[in-house]
Motif scaffolding. Structure first.
Motif, PDB file in Angstrom:
ATOM      1  N   UNK A 175       0.872  -1.163   0.000  1.00 36.74           N
ATOM      2  CA  UNK A 175       0.000   0.000   0.000  1.00 36.74           C
ATOM      3  C   UNK A 175       0.912   1.216   0.000  1.00 36.74           C
ATOM      4  N   UNK A 176       0.797   2.050  -1.026  1.00 38.14           N
ATOM      5  CA  UNK A 176       1.685   3.208  -1.182  1.00 38.14           C
ATOM      6  C   UNK A 176       0.867   4.492  -1.193  1.00 38.14           C
ATOM      7  N   UNK A 177       1.293   5.461  -0.389  1.00 36.86           N
ATOM      8  CA  UNK A 177       0.642   6.766  -0.344  1.00 36.86           C
ATOM      9  C   UNK A 177       1.298   7.682  -1.365  1.00 36.86           C
ATOM     10  N   UNK A 178       0.550   8.652  -1.848  1.00 40.00           N
ATOM     11  CA  UNK A 178       1.105   9.637  -2.771  1.00 40.00           C
ATOM     12  C   UNK A 178       2.236  10.452  -2.131  1.00 40.00           C
ATOM     13  N   UNK A 179       2.326  10.438  -0.789  1.00 37.79           N
ATOM     14  CA  UNK A 179       3.388  11.196  -0.120  1.00 37.79           C
ATOM     15  C   UNK A 179       4.728  10.454  -0.107  1.00 37.79           C
ATOM     16  N   UNK A 180       4.772   9.245  -0.702  1.00 42.33           N
ATOM     17  CA  UNK A 180       6.008   8.481  -0.794  1.00 42.33           C
ATOM     18  C   UNK A 180       6.157   7.391   0.246  1.00 42.33           C
ATOM     19  N   UNK A 181       5.335   7.398   1.282  1.00 41.44           N
ATOM     20  CA  UNK A 181       5.407   6.333   2.286  1.00 41.44           C
ATOM     21  C   UNK A 181       4.684   5.095   1.768  1.00 41.44           C
ATOM     22  N   UNK A 182       5.137   3.931   2.231  1.00 41.50           N
ATOM     23  CA  UNK A 182       4.470   2.690   1.809  1.00 41.50           C
ATOM     24  C   UNK A 182       4.703   1.610   2.849  1.00 41.50           C
ATOM     25  N   UNK A 183       3.791   0.638   2.831  1.00 38.78           N
ATOM     26  CA  UNK A 183       3.899  -0.498   3.745  1.00 38.78           C
ATOM     27  C   UNK A 183       3.580  -1.791   3.001  1.00 38.78           C
ATOM     28  N   UNK A 184       4.125  -2.865   3.529  1.00 38.65           N
ATOM     29  CA  UNK A 184       3.745  -4.206   3.115  1.00 38.65           C
ATOM     30  C   UNK A 184       3.145  -4.846   4.346  1.00 38.65           C
ATOM     31  N   UNK A 185       2.597  -6.034   4.189  1.00 40.22           N
ATOM     32  CA  UNK A 185       1.984  -6.667   5.340  1.00 40.22           C
ATOM     33  C   UNK A 185       1.861  -8.160   5.183  1.00 40.22           C
ATOM     34  N   UNK A 186       1.452  -8.805   6.270  1.00 37.29           N
ATOM     35  CA  UNK A 186       1.263 -10.248   6.319  1.00 37.29           C
ATOM     36  C   UNK A 186      -0.184 -10.534   6.685  1.00 37.29           C
ATOM     37  N   UNK A 187      -0.829 -11.368   5.898  1.00 37.95           N
ATOM     38  CA  UNK A 187      -2.220 -11.714   6.169  1.00 37.95           C
ATOM     39  C   UNK A 187      -2.343 -12.419   7.516  1.00 37.95           C
ATOM     40  N   UNK A 188      -3.290 -11.952   8.326  1.00 37.95           N
ATOM     41  CA  UNK A 188      -3.567 -12.546   9.625  1.00 37.95           C
ATOM     42  C   UNK A 188      -4.787 -13.455   9.529  1.00 37.95           C
ATOM     43  N   UNK A 189      -5.830 -12.977   8.825  1.00 45.00           N
ATOM     44  CA  UNK A 189      -7.075 -13.743   8.744  1.00 45.00           C
ATOM     45  C   UNK A 189      -7.902 -13.291   7.547  1.00 45.00           C
ATOM     46  N   UNK A 190      -8.805 -14.166   7.124  1.00 39.31           N
ATOM     47  CA  UNK A 190      -9.801 -13.842   6.103  1.00 39.31           C
ATOM     48  C   UNK A 190     -11.162 -14.308   6.604  1.00 39.31           C
ATOM     49  N   UNK A 191     -12.195 -13.744   6.010  1.00 44.51           N
ATOM     50  CA  UNK A 191     -13.566 -14.139   6.315  1.00 44.51           C
ATOM     51  C   UNK A 191     -14.371 -14.024   5.024  1.00 44.51           C
ATOM     52  N   UNK A 192     -15.386 -14.872   4.867  1.00 50.01           N
ATOM     53  CA  UNK A 192     -16.172 -14.830   3.635  1.00 50.01           C
ATOM     54  C   UNK A 192     -16.847 -13.481   3.416  1.00 50.01           C
ATOM     55  N   UNK A 193     -16.969 -13.130   2.153  1.00 47.05           N
ATOM     56  CA  UNK A 193     -17.684 -11.918   1.742  1.00 47.05           C
ATOM     57  C   UNK A 193     -18.910 -12.371   0.941  1.00 47.05           C
ATOM     58  N   UNK A 194     -19.597 -11.425   0.337  1.00 50.89           N
ATOM     59  CA  UNK A 194     -20.749 -11.756  -0.495  1.00 50.89           C
ATOM     60  C   UNK A 194     -20.306 -12.646  -1.654  1.00 50.89           C
ATOM     61  N   UNK A 195     -21.213 -13.476  -2.114  1.00 50.75           N
ATOM     62  CA  UNK A 195     -20.885 -14.367  -3.233  1.00 50.75           C
ATOM     63  C   UNK A 195     -20.387 -13.552  -4.422  1.00 50.75           C
ATOM     64  N   UNK A 196     -19.314 -14.030  -5.049  1.00 47.57           N
ATOM     65  CA  UNK A 196     -18.734 -13.348  -6.194  1.00 47.57           C
ATOM     66  C   UNK A 196     -17.723 -12.277  -5.824  1.00 47.57           C
TER      67      UNK A 196
END
Length: 183
Positions: free
Chosen positions: A100-121
């Motif tokens: 995820x990169x901001x227009x101000x030049x800062x950015x981060x990466x990350x590690x997935x912790x969890x997922x949960x179902x969303x609406x179908x599709x």
């Protein structure tokens, strides 16, 4: 003279109230109350940025590991603009690795912790633990990112077989990315 000062004070108060009445109401702060527990950010954090990611996800048709003759659509990576709720571009999201990169030049990466179902599709809701930011700016000290309100983005429904191995398909999607910092 007393009456003139009182009149001026009343007039100044009326102008100030009129200015306040013309200001837009404060933007609502994201609430995670309706989210599944798996993707809720732990207590002790606050929302610092809400964005709407609008973009695409690339999938590739590949042979399934350890399953001779079987094929599947495999996630290759996302590419999206991160916009404010009003539509102004604030940055971008891309990967791998998920960045995820901001227009101000800062950015981060990350590690997935969890997922949960969303609406179908739609791709799943997601909770990501942020790595330390690169560069000062909006992403500095972000601890978690939530992907919520997902629309679309799932693997293509078209056939993935030996004849289409290596074929890439791009799927449109949208999701809200909510950024959190420790209190």
């Amino acid at each position: 003279m007393q009456k003139t000062a009182s009149t001026a004070l009343v007039f100044a108060a009326a102008v100030a109230l009129s200015a306040c009445a013309q200001m837009p109401p404060p933007a609502p702060v994201f609430s995670q109350a309706a989210l599944p527990d798996a993707v809720k950010v732990p207590a002790g954090h606050r929302v610092v940025l809400e964005t709407v990611g609008v973009g695409e996800i690339t999938y590739e048709c590949r042979a399934k590991a350890n399953m001779a003759g079987a094929f599947e659509w495999v996630f290759v990576g996302p590419k999206a603009d991160l916009n404010s709720r009003a539509g102004a571009k604030l940055g971008s999201y891309y990967g791998p690795p998920a960045t995820w990169a901001s227009n101000d030049g800062s950015r981060i990466t990350g590690t997935q912790v969890a997922v949960a179902p969303a609406a179908q599709g739609s791709i799943p809701l997601q909770l990501v633990k942020a790595n330390p930011a690169s560069g000062p700016g909006a992403m500095m000290d972000v601890t978690f990112i939530q992907r919520v309100a997902t629309q679309g983005g799932v693997a293509p429904a078209i056939a993935c077989d030996a004849a289409s191995a290596g074929r890439k398909e791009i799927v449109k999607y949208q999701a809200d990315y909510i950024f959190w910092k420790a209190v």
